[in-house]
Design an enzyme around this catalytic site. Sequence first.
Site: not given
Ligand code: HPA
Ligand code: ZN
Length: 324
Positions: A12, A14, A192, A195, A273-274
């Site tokens: 996971h 991006h 996703h 969340e 994630d990011d």
């Molecule tokens: N959630 C939803 N969209 C996203 C995320 C995330 O954590 N990171 C990049 N796009």
């Molecule tokens: Zn994500």
Amino acid sequence: MIIGRLPKAELHLHLEGTLEPEMMLALAQRNGVPIRFRSVEEARSAYRFGSLQDFLDLYYEGMSVLRTERDFYDLAWAYLERAKENNVVHAEVFFDPQGHTARGVPFAAVFGGIRRALDDAETRLGISSRLILCFLRHLDEDDAQRTLDAALPHLEGIAGVGLDSSERGHPPSKFARVFARARSLGLRLVAHAGEEGPAEYVREALDVLGVDRIDHGNRAVEDPALVARLRELQIGLTMCPLSNLRLGVVPSLAAHPLPRLLEAGLLVTVNSDDPAYFGGYVDDNYRALGLGEAAQRHLAANSFRASFLPEEVKRHWIDVVNSF
Ligand code: HPA
Ligand code: ZN
């Protein structure tokens, strides 16, 4: 901690979320794109988020500096080098083509740069990978369909599709047709869900989209029958502790549901994630949980179990993890 030494898969991630402020400023200059940050410190000090949407606003602003095939190569390569330092041997990475084509960047430039970096990583860094095209859920399904159209000439380099961006008010069912079409093209499916959105969105991702894996899935814990089903079917959950903390999805790392779900026998995994925005790459996310060595080994093995690697390759890496 053993985690730095264990081989692991990251599932996971991006790519646009790996844009460190140093590279953002350098690409802004290289491409003559104006940005509001004058220094790395100024950018980093803006990375305080009260919600997913706060983050996404900055994420889309940041990606405006990405314009050429070379930019996408450089972005992906920088991530892969960091991944190597974290002993990531397999990466299943997301990209958001609509975030670029909407600004006039051709799909082929985005895909081409990323694909070339992933191919180089296989030969030069020994990292295998899968590329997953994410649809932006705040846009309509026709836009997603056109994005899938643009991907058609490149499907040999794309393993699956996913769903990201603003979750609330954009349920998985909004994308039922484009996911069905992706499935018929032989693509793997992820989304996703849960969340910020409710447990019901996790159910929809499973029942309406038929996903192979859930990204995040935190709020599934609010629905015990759903938790039982995720365990029963061994659906992979790609969880991201530092992201959840920074976006207020959990009040503290101590309150993160991952250890409980792992204990309960669900196929949970740890991911970043990011990482440029949330303060840590994948090993930092493992460390943040403060788990013992047995749990770290279990999670590293899960990262391969939940991956899209062939069974015999999964087996190989799980054996390596268990040999530590
Ligand atoms: N959630 C939803 N969209 C996203 C995320 C995330 O954590 N990171 C990049 N796009
Ligand atoms: Zn994500």
